[in-house]
Design a protein around this motif. Structure first.
Motif, PDB file in Angstrom:
ATOM      1  N   LEU A  29      53.564  36.173  41.012  1.00 52.95           N
ATOM      2  CA  LEU A  29      54.358  35.699  42.163  1.00 52.95           C
ATOM      3  C   LEU A  29      54.068  35.171  43.384  1.00 52.95           C
ATOM      4  O   LEU A  29      54.760  34.095  43.836  1.00 52.95           O
ATOM      5  CB  LEU A  29      55.215  37.062  42.547  1.00 52.95           C
ATOM      6  CG  LEU A  29      56.117  37.857  41.546  1.00 52.95           C
ATOM      7  CD1 LEU A  29      56.529  39.219  41.951  1.00 52.95           C
ATOM      8  CD2 LEU A  29      57.060  37.188  41.118  1.00 52.95           C
ATOM      9  N   THR A  30      52.896  35.328  43.721  1.00 57.51           N
ATOM     10  CA  THR A  30      52.202  34.651  44.634  1.00 57.51           C
ATOM     11  C   THR A  30      51.990  33.274  44.582  1.00 57.51           C
ATOM     12  O   THR A  30      51.887  32.223  45.341  1.00 57.51           O
ATOM     13  CB  THR A  30      50.811  35.184  45.428  1.00 57.51           C
ATOM     14  OG1 THR A  30      49.925  35.405  44.026  1.00 57.51           O
ATOM     15  CG2 THR A  30      51.032  36.530  45.690  1.00 57.51           C
ATOM     16  N   GLU A  31      51.534  33.071  43.163  1.00 53.58           N
ATOM     17  CA  GLU A  31      51.187  31.568  42.867  1.00 53.58           C
ATOM     18  C   GLU A  31      52.759  30.899  42.735  1.00 53.58           C
ATOM     19  O   GLU A  31      52.705  29.786  43.247  1.00 53.58           O
ATOM     20  CB  GLU A  31      50.724  31.407  41.360  1.00 53.58           C
ATOM     21  CG  GLU A  31      49.369  32.150  41.348  1.00 53.58           C
ATOM     22  CD  GLU A  31      48.090  31.325  41.987  1.00 53.58           C
ATOM     23  OE1 GLU A  31      48.162  30.100  41.777  1.00 53.58           O
ATOM     24  OE2 GLU A  31      47.195  31.868  42.319  1.00 53.58           O
ATOM     25  N   GLU A  32      53.736  31.293  42.221  1.00 53.89           N
ATOM     26  CA  GLU A  32      54.955  30.854  42.285  1.00 53.89           C
ATOM     27  C   GLU A  32      55.381  30.627  43.715  1.00 53.89           C
ATOM     28  O   GLU A  32      56.099  29.498  44.160  1.00 53.89           O
ATOM     29  CB  GLU A  32      55.906  31.897  41.634  1.00 53.89           C
ATOM     30  CG  GLU A  32      55.899  31.673  40.012  1.00 53.89           C
ATOM     31  CD  GLU A  32      56.705  32.668  39.492  1.00 53.89           C
ATOM     32  OE1 GLU A  32      57.957  32.803  39.969  1.00 53.89           O
ATOM     33  OE2 GLU A  32      56.585  33.313  38.438  1.00 53.89           O
ATOM     34  N   LEU A  33      55.420  31.521  44.723  1.00 62.50           N
ATOM     35  CA  LEU A  33      55.897  31.443  45.935  1.00 62.50           C
ATOM     36  C   LEU A  33      54.985  30.214  46.770  1.00 62.50           C
ATOM     37  O   LEU A  33      55.516  29.656  47.562  1.00 62.50           O
ATOM     38  CB  LEU A  33      55.418  32.760  46.751  1.00 62.50           C
ATOM     39  CG  LEU A  33      56.210  33.060  47.921  1.00 62.50           C
ATOM     40  CD1 LEU A  33      57.772  33.261  47.318  1.00 62.50           C
ATOM     41  CD2 LEU A  33      55.833  34.542  48.509  1.00 62.50           C
ATOM     42  N   ALA A  34      53.625  30.134  46.225  1.00 62.92           N
ATOM     43  CA  ALA A  34      52.991  28.910  46.920  1.00 62.92           C
ATOM     44  C   ALA A  34      53.469  27.659  46.517  1.00 62.92           C
ATOM     45  O   ALA A  34      53.482  26.785  47.210  1.00 62.92           O
ATOM     46  CB  ALA A  34      51.240  28.999  46.850  1.00 62.92           C
ATOM     47  N   ASP A  35      53.745  27.636  45.226  1.00 61.99           N
ATOM     48  CA  ASP A  35      54.386  26.202  44.690  1.00 61.99           C
ATOM     49  C   ASP A  35      55.374  25.906  45.358  1.00 61.99           C
ATOM     50  O   ASP A  35      55.612  24.735  45.864  1.00 61.99           O
ATOM     51  CB  ASP A  35      54.588  26.550  43.249  1.00 61.99           C
ATOM     52  CG  ASP A  35      53.292  26.641  42.485  1.00 61.99           C
ATOM     53  OD1 ASP A  35      52.373  26.130  42.765  1.00 61.99           O
ATOM     54  OD2 ASP A  35      53.400  26.753  41.280  1.00 61.99           O
ATOM     55  N   GLN A  36      56.198  26.914  45.588  1.00 61.04           N
ATOM     56  CA  GLN A  36      57.618  26.686  46.384  1.00 61.04           C
ATOM     57  C   GLN A  36      57.502  26.339  47.809  1.00 61.04           C
ATOM     58  O   GLN A  36      58.073  25.275  48.279  1.00 61.04           O
ATOM     59  CB  GLN A  36      58.444  28.011  46.292  1.00 61.04           C
ATOM     60  CG  GLN A  36      59.277  28.412  44.969  1.00 61.04           C
ATOM     61  CD  GLN A  36      60.007  29.669  45.055  1.00 61.04           C
ATOM     62  OE1 GLN A  36      60.466  29.857  46.225  1.00 61.04           O
ATOM     63  NE2 GLN A  36      59.860  30.220  44.085  1.00 61.04           N
ATOM     64  N   ILE A  37      56.500  27.084  48.680  1.00 60.59           N
ATOM     65  CA  ILE A  37      56.396  26.593  49.921  1.00 60.59           C
ATOM     66  C   ILE A  37      55.779  25.296  49.845  1.00 60.59           C
ATOM     67  O   ILE A  37      56.369  24.390  50.665  1.00 60.59           O
ATOM     68  CB  ILE A  37      55.460  27.758  50.553  1.00 60.59           C
ATOM     69  CG1 ILE A  37      56.324  28.988  50.599  1.00 60.59           C
ATOM     70  CG2 ILE A  37      54.981  27.279  52.150  1.00 60.59           C
ATOM     71  CD1 ILE A  37      55.276  30.265  50.927  1.00 60.59           C
ATOM     72  N   VAL A  38      54.636  24.930  49.295  1.00 58.85           N
ATOM     73  CA  VAL A  38      53.892  23.764  49.237  1.00 58.85           C
ATOM     74  C   VAL A  38      54.963  22.382  48.984  1.00 58.85           C
ATOM     75  O   VAL A  38      55.139  21.283  49.696  1.00 58.85           O
ATOM     76  CB  VAL A  38      52.840  23.587  48.464  1.00 58.85           C
ATOM     77  CG1 VAL A  38      52.122  22.257  48.262  1.00 58.85           C
ATOM     78  CG2 VAL A  38      51.667  24.595  49.019  1.00 58.85           C
TER      79      VAL A  38
END
Length: 172
Positions: free
Chosen positions: A145-154
């Motif tokens: 989930l942290t990887e997915e969240l970082a992708d969305q934010i960036v």
């Protein structure tokens, strides 16, 4: 059928070029977006999930020591595990781990918030009889989930940078 394929492909490529689409990361590491991302400093985020998100953001931004920071990315997380799928003996058979973020891109010189948005993702977890397996599954879900969240934010910050510091217009 194959003689129709070449003209169709040519027509599609011409139509796509005329619609105004262009690569977000054009220019590679020397492009406008990469240079803008290099000026973003990620503020510390509380908790284990915050540590994971911050590391994932820094990995994607790649800003460590490249340029003086012009922007500060502030992130607030909401990490929840909810049980559902209850048996007759009231034991939970399934969990949902939800990770949501509210993030703000702040222009450091002025202290102005130039981007204020949210991102989120969730994952399902099977609850089994082994407590260790459940804890490991919850941790693994958090890491994904942290990887997915970082992708969305960036991606959202990159869109902001690609539009020369103006919020992108909604699709019509």
């Amino acid at each position: 059928m194959t003689r129709w394929l070449a003209p169709l492909a040519l027509g599609a490529s011409l139509a796509l070029g005329g619609c105004g689409l262009h690569p977000l990361y054009a220019g590679g590491s020397n492009g406008v977006v990469a240079n803008a991302l290099a000026t973003v400093e990620v503020a510390p985020i509380a908790g284990q999930s915050g540590w994971l998100v911050r590391n994932a953001l820094n990995d994607r931004i790649g800003a460590a020591g490249k340029a003086p920071s012009r922007y500060r990315l502030e992130v607030e997380l909401d990490d929840q595990i909810t049980g559902f799928g209850v048996r007759t003996d009231n034991s939970v058979t399934r969990e949902r781990r939800t990770l949501r973020a509210r993030y703000r891109l702040v222009e450091q010189d002025k202290g102005t918030v130039v981007l204020d948005a949210t991102a989120g993702s969730d994952a399902g977890i099977d609850v089994v009889t082994s407590e260790y397996a459940v804890i490991a599954a919850e941790q693994s879900a958090l890491e994904r989930l942290t990887e997915e969240l970082a992708d969305q934010i960036v991606a959202r910050v990159a869109l902001y940078a690609a539009h020369n510091g103006k919020p992108p217009q909604a699709a019509q």
